[in-house]
Scaffold this motif. Structure first.
Motif, PDB file in Angstrom:
ATOM      1  N   ARG A 174       0.840  -1.188   0.000  1.00  0.00           N
ATOM      2  CA  ARG A 174       0.000   0.000   0.000  1.00  0.00           C
ATOM      3  C   ARG A 174       0.882   1.246   0.000  1.00  0.00           C
ATOM      4  N   PRO A 175       0.501   2.288  -0.758  1.00  0.00           N
ATOM      5  CA  PRO A 175       1.296   3.514  -0.731  1.00  0.00           C
ATOM      6  C   PRO A 175       1.522   3.993   0.699  1.00  0.00           C
ATOM      7  N   GLY A 176       2.778   4.266   1.021  1.00  0.00           N
ATOM      8  CA  GLY A 176       3.144   4.695   2.368  1.00  0.00           C
ATOM      9  C   GLY A 176       3.676   3.587   3.246  1.00  0.00           C
ATOM     10  N   ASP A 177       3.505   2.317   2.824  1.00  0.00           N
ATOM     11  CA  ASP A 177       4.081   1.189   3.556  1.00  0.00           C
ATOM     12  C   ASP A 177       5.490   0.902   3.040  1.00  0.00           C
ATOM     13  N   PHE A 178       6.185   0.000   3.713  1.00  0.00           N
ATOM     14  CA  PHE A 178       7.564  -0.328   3.367  1.00  0.00           C
ATOM     15  C   PHE A 178       7.735  -1.843   3.331  1.00  0.00           C
ATOM     16  N   TRP A 179       8.852  -2.271   2.740  1.00  0.00           N
ATOM     17  CA  TRP A 179       9.255  -3.674   2.751  1.00  0.00           C
ATOM     18  C   TRP A 179      10.429  -3.846   3.718  1.00  0.00           C
ATOM     19  N   LEU A 180      10.324  -4.795   4.661  1.00  0.00           N
ATOM     20  CA  LEU A 180      11.402  -5.091   5.604  1.00  0.00           C
ATOM     21  C   LEU A 180      12.241  -6.236   5.046  1.00  0.00           C
ATOM     22  N   THR A 194       8.678  12.252  -0.503  1.00  0.00           N
ATOM     23  CA  THR A 194       7.232  12.024  -0.466  1.00  0.00           C
ATOM     24  C   THR A 194       6.884  10.601  -0.059  1.00  0.00           C
ATOM     25  N   ARG A 195       7.805   9.668  -0.245  1.00  0.00           N
ATOM     26  CA  ARG A 195       7.536   8.271   0.117  1.00  0.00           C
ATOM     27  C   ARG A 195       7.600   8.048   1.637  1.00  0.00           C
ATOM     28  N   TYR A 196       8.086   9.037   2.362  1.00  0.00           N
ATOM     29  CA  TYR A 196       8.188   8.929   3.815  1.00  0.00           C
ATOM     30  C   TYR A 196       7.119   9.750   4.529  1.00  0.00           C
ATOM     31  N   GLU A 231      -0.059  12.151  -1.876  1.00  0.00           N
ATOM     32  CA  GLU A 231      -1.067  11.086  -1.809  1.00  0.00           C
ATOM     33  C   GLU A 231      -1.820  10.895  -3.122  1.00  0.00           C
ATOM     34  N   PHE A 232      -1.363  11.579  -4.171  1.00  0.00           N
ATOM     35  CA  PHE A 232      -1.969  11.380  -5.496  1.00  0.00           C
ATOM     36  C   PHE A 232      -1.170  10.288  -6.203  1.00  0.00           C
ATOM     37  N   SER A 233      -1.542   9.039  -5.934  1.00  0.00           N
ATOM     38  CA  SER A 233      -0.742   7.896  -6.390  1.00  0.00           C
ATOM     39  C   SER A 233      -0.876   7.628  -7.878  1.00  0.00           C
ATOM     40  N   GLY A 234      -1.772   8.351  -8.568  1.00  0.00           N
ATOM     41  CA  GLY A 234      -1.930   8.152 -10.004  1.00  0.00           C
ATOM     42  C   GLY A 234      -0.892   8.879 -10.835  1.00  0.00           C
ATOM     43  N   GLY A 235      -0.021   9.693 -10.199  1.00  0.00           N
ATOM     44  CA  GLY A 235       1.057  10.347 -10.925  1.00  0.00           C
ATOM     45  C   GLY A 235       0.760  11.787 -11.266  1.00  0.00           C
ATOM     46  N   LEU A 236       1.751  12.424 -11.864  1.00  0.00           N
ATOM     47  CA  LEU A 236       1.706  13.835 -12.219  1.00  0.00           C
ATOM     48  C   LEU A 236       2.086  13.996 -13.675  1.00  0.00           C
ATOM     49  N   ASP A 237       1.296  14.766 -14.419  1.00  0.00           N
ATOM     50  CA  ASP A 237       1.666  15.084 -15.796  1.00  0.00           C
ATOM     51  C   ASP A 237       1.283  16.529 -16.084  1.00  0.00           C
ATOM     52  N   ASP A 238       1.326  16.915 -17.354  1.00  0.00           N
ATOM     53  CA  ASP A 238       1.065  18.310 -17.707  1.00  0.00           C
ATOM     54  C   ASP A 238      -0.360  18.757 -17.400  1.00  0.00           C
ATOM     55  N   HIS A 239      -1.280  17.818 -17.235  1.00  0.00           N
ATOM     56  CA  HIS A 239      -2.678  18.163 -16.985  1.00  0.00           C
ATOM     57  C   HIS A 239      -2.981  18.319 -15.502  1.00  0.00           C
ATOM     58  N   GLY A 240      -2.210  17.690 -14.651  1.00  0.00           N
ATOM     59  CA  GLY A 240      -2.479  17.808 -13.222  1.00  0.00           C
ATOM     60  C   GLY A 240      -1.986  16.606 -12.446  1.00  0.00           C
ATOM     61  N   ALA A 241      -2.464  16.489 -11.199  1.00  0.00           N
ATOM     62  CA  ALA A 241      -2.129  15.369 -10.319  1.00  0.00           C
ATOM     63  C   ALA A 241      -3.312  14.415 -10.299  1.00  0.00           C
ATOM     64  N   TRP A 242      -3.022  13.122 -10.488  1.00  0.00           N
ATOM     65  CA  TRP A 242      -4.076  12.134 -10.669  1.00  0.00           C
ATOM     66  C   TRP A 242      -4.202  11.245  -9.441  1.00  0.00           C
ATOM     67  N   MET A 243      -5.443  11.102  -8.974  1.00  0.00           N
ATOM     68  CA  MET A 243      -5.705  10.219  -7.846  1.00  0.00           C
ATOM     69  C   MET A 243      -5.663   8.771  -8.289  1.00  0.00           C
ATOM     70  N   GLY A 244      -5.182   7.912  -7.409  1.00  0.00           N
ATOM     71  CA  GLY A 244      -5.265   6.480  -7.645  1.00  0.00           C
ATOM     72  C   GLY A 244      -6.558   5.960  -7.048  1.00  0.00           C
ATOM     73  N   ARG A 245      -6.517   4.764  -6.501  1.00  0.00           N
ATOM     74  CA  ARG A 245      -7.709   4.189  -5.899  1.00  0.00           C
ATOM     75  C   ARG A 245      -7.779   4.490  -4.402  1.00  0.00           C
ATOM     76  N   GLU A 246      -6.831   5.287  -3.920  1.00  0.00           N
ATOM     77  CA  GLU A 246      -6.828   5.674  -2.510  1.00  0.00           C
ATOM     78  C   GLU A 246      -7.327   7.107  -2.366  1.00  0.00           C
ATOM     79  N   ARG A 251      -9.530   7.823 -14.100  1.00  0.00           N
ATOM     80  CA  ARG A 251      -8.789   8.525 -13.060  1.00  0.00           C
ATOM     81  C   ARG A 251      -9.374   9.921 -12.895  1.00  0.00           C
ATOM     82  N   VAL A 252      -9.282  10.443 -11.677  1.00  0.00           N
ATOM     83  CA  VAL A 252      -9.712  11.803 -11.381  1.00  0.00           C
ATOM     84  C   VAL A 252      -8.468  12.641 -11.180  1.00  0.00           C
ATOM     85  N   GLY A 253      -8.398  13.768 -11.888  1.00  0.00           N
ATOM     86  CA  GLY A 253      -7.221  14.616 -11.828  1.00  0.00           C
ATOM     87  C   GLY A 253      -7.515  15.978 -11.248  1.00  0.00           C
TER      88      GLY A 253
END
Length: 684
Positions: free
Chosen positions: A177-183, A242-244, A567-582, A670-672
Motif C-alpha cells: 500500500r502507498p506509504g508502507d515499506f518492505w522489511l 514524499t515516500r516517507y 497522496e496522489f498515487s496516479g502520478g503527475l503530468d502536464d494536466h495535473g495530479a491524478w488520484m489512484g484508488r486511494e 482517473r480523477v485529476g
C-alpha cells in the motif's frame, strides 16, 4: 534561479502545437524524448503531431515503440491499429484492433486492490532505507561512493547483531500500500553486500541476490515509535521524501544522512538536472526530517546555515564523519603489477572522478609550468572516470598531447590495482574546489603516501596536520609547494615517516558505532510535525505546471509543493495530479490568521469512462459531492468546485478528497486535480 531548461523542447512543442505547426511540434517533441525517453505523454504527442503533419509512418513507429514499453495497454494498441488502418496496412490493423479488444476485456470492472497486511515491528526499531542502493545495483554491477557508504554502514549493523535494527525498501517496490515499506531479511542483504564487495562478482549474480532480497521482504507500516533513516540519495532512485510522508504522519521519526550540498551551494559544478532534483528533494526533506546526520563537520555547518537562511526549523544536525577508506581492510601490501599498470617510472596520482569541480586543470597548469622551467617532472596519473564540465581540461590535453605523454588517464581499476597506485605514488594530489568529505585524502594516508590537498570545505577534517594544503585558486602557491616536494626527496620521506607514526585510520566499525550512538541519542528527542508547504492567497496552484515552471531555491524552501501531491498515487503530468484508488489529503500553510474563513476553488478533470459514482471534497465541516460523470475530459475546460473552509489554529488548511471506488474501472478511469486556490471569505 533554475530556468526549466530540462523541458525547453517540450515547451517549444507545446507552442508549435497550439499554433497548429504540426511538423515543427513533432520535431520539438522528438528532441525532448531523446533527452527524456521515459516521458510517455510526450511520445504520444510526438505521434499525434507526426500524424497531423502527414508523417503517418513516423507516428506508427512511435506507437510500435510504445507498444513494446507497455504491451498490456489497450489504448496504445487502439491508436496503433488506427494508424495502421489509415496507412493501408489493413491486415495488421485488424489484428491490432483484435488485440486491443482482448486487452480491454481483461479489465475487471469490480476489481479492488487487496494490499498485504503489514507485519508488526517493535516500536523502538530503527529502520534504515537502502532503496537507492538496491535500485542502483539493479542497473549497475559496481557501486559509487554513496552506495558504498550504505553498504559499509549496513554491514556493520548486521554483523554487530542485536535487536532494534531493520533495513527497508520504500513503496517504490511494487506490492505494498502507498506509504508502507518492505522489511528486508538482513542475511540476504549481507549476501548482496558481500557480492558487491567481491572482486569477481558479476551483474547476473547480483541481480539474483537482489531478487532474493525482494522476494523474502515483508510488508510493514512504520509509525509512532519508529525511526526511519534515509541512508542514501534522498532525491532519486525511488527514495524521494514524499515516500516517507505517510509514515511521518503516523508518528515516525525521520532522519537523513547528508553527503554534501554541492548542487545547491555550488551549482556551477553540477548538471542542471541534478541541481533541479537535488533542490526539490532537499526542500521536501527539510519539511519532514527530525534530524540530520552529515559526513563531515563542514557539511553539518552548511546545513545549519542553509536552514537558518531560509527560516526553516533548526532541527538537530550532527556529524558522523566517514571512514578514511571505502574498503574495510585496505590492501597495504600491493600485489605484483597488472597489465593495466606500469609502476616502474615515478608518478604522482590524482584519484578522483575527472570533472570540473575536482580542478584537475590546476595540477595540469603546475606541471606545464614546471616543464617550462626545465624540471624533470614525474608522470601525472589521473585515475577515475570522465565526468562533466571538463572542456578546459580536455582542450589542454588535446593541445599538448597529454603534456607530451606525461599525463596518463585510467579508470575502472580494481581495489587491488588502486592500492598499488596509492602505495607506489611519490605523493598524491587532491585539489578539488569543494567536497563533502574527501575520501582520496584518507585513502592516500591509509597507504602511507603524502598528499597535497585543497584547504577548503571538509578536506582539512580528513587530513588533519598530516597533509600539505593549498588554495585551489592559487596556482603559484601550488607550484611552490609541489616544486619543493619534487626537488627534495628527503622532505617527502619525512612526511612518510610522520604519517607512519601519527596517522590512525578511522574504520567502518568506528563509523557504524558512532552512527548507532548518534541515532539512539537523537531518537530520544520529541518528533517534529511535518511542515506543510505554503500556498499564497489569491494565487492558483496548478500541479500540471510543476514540471515546466521556473523556480528558485528560496521558493522551493518556502513552499515544497510536491508534498501537497504525495497522496496522489496516479502520478503527475502536464494536466495535473491524478488520484489512484486511494483517498487523498491536501494540507498547506496559509499566511492568513488562524480562524479566517476562506473559500477554496478546485479544478478537476477525468481520464477514461467512469460508471455512476461520486467524488467528495471536504474541508472542516463543509463537504461537496459531485458525480464522476460530471467531470470533463482533459480536452475540455476543467470543472471548478468551490467550498468553504477555515484556517486552523496552527495556520494550516486541510482538504480531503474521496472517490466512490466501486465506480472506478481499474486503469481506465482517473480523477485529476488541475488547480487549487483560495481567498478570504466575507461572511454574509
Amino acid at each position: 534561479m533554475f530556468s526549466g531548461l530540462r523541458n525547453y523542447f517540450r515547451r517549444l512543442g507545446h507552442r508549435h502545437r497550439a499554433a497548429s505547426r504540426w511538423a515543427k511540434a513533432a520535431d520539438a517533441y522528438g528532441w525532448h524524448v531523446r533527452l527524456h525517453p521515459h516521458d510517455i505523454p510526450d511520445w504520444i504527442r510526438l505521434a499525434e503531431c507526426s500524424l497531423a503533419s502527414g508523417r503517418s509512418d513516423k507516428a506508427a513507429r512511435v506507437y510500435e515503440y510504445l507498444r513494446k514499453l507497455s504491451p498490456d495497454k489497450p489504448d496504445i494498441a487502439f491508436q496503433l491499429a488506427h494508424i495502421l488502418k489509415i496507412t493501408g496496412r489493413d491486415t495488421e490493423a485488424l489484428e491490432m484492433f483484435q488485440r486491443a479488444l482482448l486487452l480491454s476485456e481483461r479489465i475487471d470492472n469490480n476489481s479492488v486492490k487487496i494490499w498485504p497486511t503489514p507485519d508488526t515491528v517493535a516500536a523502538d526499531t530503527i529502520l534504515y532505507s537502502v532503496q537507492d542502493m538496491i535500485n542502483y545495483l539493479t542497473r549497475n554491477s559496481t557501486v559509487t561512493g554513496i552506495q558504498r557508504v550504505q553498504a559499509g554502514i549496513a554491514r556493520h549493523l548486521i554483523e554487530a547483531g542485536g535487536s532494534g535494527v531493520g533495513f527497508v525498501l520504500t513503496d517504490a517496490e511494487y506490492g505494498v500500500r502507498p506509504g508502507d515499506f518492505w522489511l528486508l531479511d538482513p542475511l540476504k542483504l549481507l549476501a548482496l553486500i558481500d557480492a558487491v564487495e567481491s572482486v569477481d562478482g558479476d551483474h547476473a549474480s547480483l541481480k539474483r541476490l537482489i531478487v532474493a532480497c525482494r522476494n523474502s521482504a515483508r510488508p510493514i507500516r512504520p509509525g509512532l515509535g519508529h525511526t526511519l533513516i534515509i541512508l542514501g540519495a534522498f532525491w532519486a532512485l525511488g527514495n524521494a521524501p514524499t515516500r516517507y510522508l505517510a509514515a511521518k504522519k503516523r508518528g515516525a521519526r525521520v532522519g537523513v544522512y547528508i553527503y554534501d550540498l554541492i548542487p545547491i551551494t555550488h551549482p556551477q559544478f553540477c548538471e542542471m538536472e541534478l541541481c533541479l532534483h537535488f533542490s526539490v528533494g532537499f526542500s521536501q526533506i527539510c519539511a519532514l526530517t527530525d534530524f540530520f546526520l552529515t559526513i563531515s563537520e563542514d557539511t553539518a555547518e552548511r546545513v545549519r546555515v542553509l536552514l537558518s537562511a531560509h527560516d526553516r526549523v533548526l532541527v538537530p544536525v550532527q556529524a558522523v564523519p566517514l571512514a578514511h577508506t571505502l574498503s574495510r581492510c585496505p590492501d597495504l601490501t600491493p600485489s605484483v603489477e597488472t597489465d593495466k599498470l606500469t609502476l616502474m617510472t615515478p608518478f604522482v596520482a590524482y584519484v578522483s572522478t575527472i570533472e570540473g569541480r575536482k580542478n584537475h586543470i590546476y595540477v595540469m597548469r603546475i606541471w606545464e609550468a614546471l616543464i617550462a622551467r626545465g624540471v624533470a617532472v614525474p608522470d601525472l596519473w589521473f585515475v577515475g572516470r570522465l565526468g562533466w564540465k571538463i572542456g578546459p581540461l580536455t582542450d589542454v590535453l588535446e593541445q599538448t598531447k597529454n603534456l607530451g605523454g606525461r599525463v596518463r588517464l585510467m579508470h575502472d581499476l580494481t581495489d587491488a590495482e588502486l592500492a598499488q597506485v596509492y602505495s607506489r605514488a611519490s605523493f598524491t594530489v587532491f585539489t578539488s574546489f569543494v567536497e563533502g568529505w574527501g575520501l582520496p585524502i584518507g585513502e592516500s594516508l591509509a597507504h602511507g603516501t603524502p598528499c597535497v590537498s585543497s584547504d577548503t570545505s571538509s578536506m582539512p577534517e580528513v587530513g588533519g596536520d598530516l597533509v600539505d594544503y593549498v588554495d585551489p585558486t592559487d596556482t603559484e602557491q601550488g607550484l611552490a609547494l609541489i616544486g619543493r616536494l619534487l626537488n627534495d626527496p628527503f622532505e617527502l620521506e619525512e612526511r612518510r615517516r610522520r604519517i607512519a607514526e601519527k596517522f590512525v585510520a578511522r574504520t567502518w566499525d568506528d563509523v557504524g558505532a558512532d552512527f548507532v550512538k548518534s541515532i539512539r541519542c537523537l531518537s530520544l528527542n520529541p518528533t517534529h510535525p511535518a511542515r506543510p508547504p505554503l500556498l499564497e492567497v489569491d494565487q492558483s496552484f496548478r500541479p500540471g505546471e510543476m514540471t515546466d515552471a521556473d523556480f528558485s531555491f528560496a521558493t522551493l524552501m518556502r513552499s515544497p509543493r510536491g508534498l501537497l501531491l504525495a497522496e496522489f498515487s496516479g502520478g503527475l503530468d502536464d494536466h495535473g495530479a491524478w488520484m489512484g484508488r486511494e483517498d487523498a489529503v491536501i494540507r498547506f500553510q496559509s499566511p492568513l490568521p488562524p480562524g479566517t474563513p476562506i473559500t477554496l476553488t478546485l479544478g478537476f478533470y477525468r481520464r477514461g469512462s467512469p460508471n455512476v459514482g461520486e467524488v467528495s471534497v471536504t474541508s472542516g465541516d463543509h463537504r461537496v459531492d459531485f458525480g464522476l460523470q460530471s467531470l470533463p475530459s482533459i480536452q475540455s475546460p476543467p470543472r471548478l468546485i468551490s467550498l468553504n473552509g477555515r484556517v486552523a489554529i496552527d495556520g494550516t488548511v486541510t482538504l480531503c478528497l474521496a472517490i466512490d471506488k466501486a465506480a472506478l474501472v481499474e486503469d481506465s478511469c482517473r480523477v485529476g486535480l488541475c488547480s487549487i486556490g483560495y481567498q478570504p471569505r466575507i461572511p454574509q
